[in-house]
Structure formats: structure tokens, C-alpha cells
Design a protein around this motif. Structure first.
Motif, PDB file in Angstrom:
ATOM      1  N   CYS A   1       2.144 -14.290 -51.061  1.00 49.14           N
ATOM      2  CA  CYS A   1       0.816 -14.330 -50.438  1.00 49.14           C
ATOM      3  C   CYS A   1       0.874 -13.801 -49.015  1.00 49.14           C
ATOM      4  O   CYS A   1       1.892 -13.882 -48.354  1.00 49.14           O
ATOM      5  N   ARG A   2      -0.263 -13.286 -48.573  1.00 47.79           N
ATOM      6  CA  ARG A   2      -0.440 -12.986 -47.152  1.00 47.79           C
ATOM      7  C   ARG A   2      -1.223 -14.145 -46.563  1.00 47.79           C
ATOM      8  O   ARG A   2      -2.099 -14.700 -47.217  1.00 47.79           O
ATOM      9  N   VAL A   3      -0.906 -14.493 -45.353  1.00 41.59           N
ATOM     10  CA  VAL A   3      -1.557 -15.623 -44.708  1.00 41.59           C
ATOM     11  C   VAL A   3      -2.455 -15.110 -43.585  1.00 41.59           C
ATOM     12  O   VAL A   3      -2.025 -14.305 -42.763  1.00 41.59           O
ATOM     13  N   PHE A   4      -3.689 -15.582 -43.586  1.00 46.98           N
ATOM     14  CA  PHE A   4      -4.662 -15.233 -42.558  1.00 46.98           C
ATOM     15  C   PHE A   4      -4.916 -16.474 -41.717  1.00 46.98           C
ATOM     16  O   PHE A   4      -5.059 -17.570 -42.254  1.00 46.98           O
ATOM     17  N   GLU A   5      -4.961 -16.311 -40.405  1.00 50.21           N
ATOM     18  CA  GLU A   5      -5.245 -17.405 -39.481  1.00 50.21           C
ATOM     19  C   GLU A   5      -6.693 -17.293 -39.048  1.00 50.21           C
ATOM     20  O   GLU A   5      -7.148 -16.194 -38.693  1.00 50.21           O
TER      21      GLU A   5
ATOM     22  N   GLY B   1      -3.423  -8.688 -53.563  1.00 51.61           N
ATOM     23  CA  GLY B   1      -4.500  -7.838 -54.039  1.00 51.61           C
ATOM     24  C   GLY B   1      -5.888  -8.344 -53.707  1.00 51.61           C
ATOM     25  O   GLY B   1      -6.876  -7.655 -53.956  1.00 51.61           O
ATOM     26  N   CYS B   2      -5.995  -9.541 -53.130  1.00 52.17           N
ATOM     27  CA  CYS B   2      -7.306 -10.135 -52.832  1.00 52.17           C
ATOM     28  C   CYS B   2      -7.645 -10.112 -51.352  1.00 52.17           C
ATOM     29  O   CYS B   2      -8.660 -10.672 -50.940  1.00 52.17           O
ATOM     30  N   GLU B   3      -6.826  -9.453 -50.562  1.00 48.21           N
ATOM     31  CA  GLU B   3      -7.035  -9.446 -49.117  1.00 48.21           C
ATOM     32  C   GLU B   3      -8.400  -8.878 -48.740  1.00 48.21           C
ATOM     33  O   GLU B   3      -9.097  -9.403 -47.875  1.00 48.21           O
ATOM     34  N   GLY B   4      -8.794  -7.784 -49.377  1.00 42.01           N
ATOM     35  CA  GLY B   4     -10.085  -7.169 -49.089  1.00 42.01           C
ATOM     36  C   GLY B   4     -11.249  -8.084 -49.413  1.00 42.01           C
ATOM     37  O   GLY B   4     -12.239  -8.137 -48.668  1.00 42.01           O
TER      38      GLY B   4
ATOM     39  N   HIS C   1      -5.305 -11.015 -39.440  1.00 41.07           N
ATOM     40  CA  HIS C   1      -4.952 -10.530 -40.771  1.00 41.07           C
ATOM     41  C   HIS C   1      -3.462 -10.679 -41.067  1.00 41.07           C
ATOM     42  O   HIS C   1      -2.644 -10.402 -40.212  1.00 41.07           O
ATOM     43  N   GLY C   2      -3.183 -11.090 -42.249  1.00 40.63           N
ATOM     44  CA  GLY C   2      -1.856 -10.999 -42.838  1.00 40.63           C
ATOM     45  C   GLY C   2      -0.677 -11.468 -42.027  1.00 40.63           C
ATOM     46  O   GLY C   2       0.326 -10.778 -41.922  1.00 40.63           O
ATOM     47  N   VAL C   3      -0.763 -12.634 -41.447  1.00 44.39           N
ATOM     48  CA  VAL C   3       0.349 -13.222 -40.705  1.00 44.39           C
ATOM     49  C   VAL C   3       1.416 -13.649 -41.703  1.00 44.39           C
ATOM     50  O   VAL C   3       1.125 -14.146 -42.766  1.00 44.39           O
ATOM     51  N   SER C   4       2.677 -13.439 -41.352  1.00 46.86           N
ATOM     52  CA  SER C   4       3.759 -13.852 -42.252  1.00 46.86           C
ATOM     53  C   SER C   4       4.009 -15.327 -42.216  1.00 46.86           C
ATOM     54  O   SER C   4       3.759 -15.985 -41.277  1.00 46.86           O
TER      55      SER C   4
END
Length: 77
Positions: free
Chosen positions: A6-10, A51-54, A74-77
């Protein structure tokens, strides 16, 4: 959901609306998982399915004013 992929968003937002954000994200089955990092600062993390980031960005942009979203990263590790 495999959290390693997963990508993590803050997100920083109005604390009164954390529950509403969680409900909105959960309504999109498989989109992501919301975790409150600091309820006083209204800092939440959203782990987003690959694939759901957008889709998540579309939701955050659309709900920015209603939820009092001050910023998101966007996309914090």
C-alpha cells in the motif's frame, strides 16, 4: 489488504470530521484503511490499495471543503 504494497497518504483535517472521512473511505470497498495518528491535530493516515491512488485523490479533492482538509501528502512510505 497487504500493507507492504500500500501507499500511505497523510491527511490533516478538521477533527470533527475524522469519522465522516473514515465512513466515506470505507464506502468505497477496498479503497483504503483510515488510521487516526493524532486526534487532537486531526492527523490521519490512509493506506491505499495498489492502483487506487487516483481514486483516493479524487475523493480527497472533492471532499476537501466539507471535511475541512487542510493538507495531505501523497504516497508517504
Amino acid at each position: 489488504m497487504n500493507m507492504d504494497r500500500c501507499r500511505v497518504f497523510e491527511v490533516w483535517m478538521d477533527p470533527r470530521h475524522i469519522h465522516l472521512l473514515t465512513s466515506i473511505i470505507e464506502a468505497y470497498e477496498g479503497l483504503g484503511v483510515v488510521t487516526t495518528e493524532d486526534p487532537r491535530l486531526a492527523h490521519v493516515r490512509i493506506a491505499v490499495a495498489p492502483g487506487c491512488e487516483g481514486d483516493l485523490l479524487t475523493v480527497l479533492d472533492h471532499e476537501r471543503e466539507r471535511l475541512g482538509i487542510r493538507s495531505f501528502v501523497h504516497g508517504v512510505s
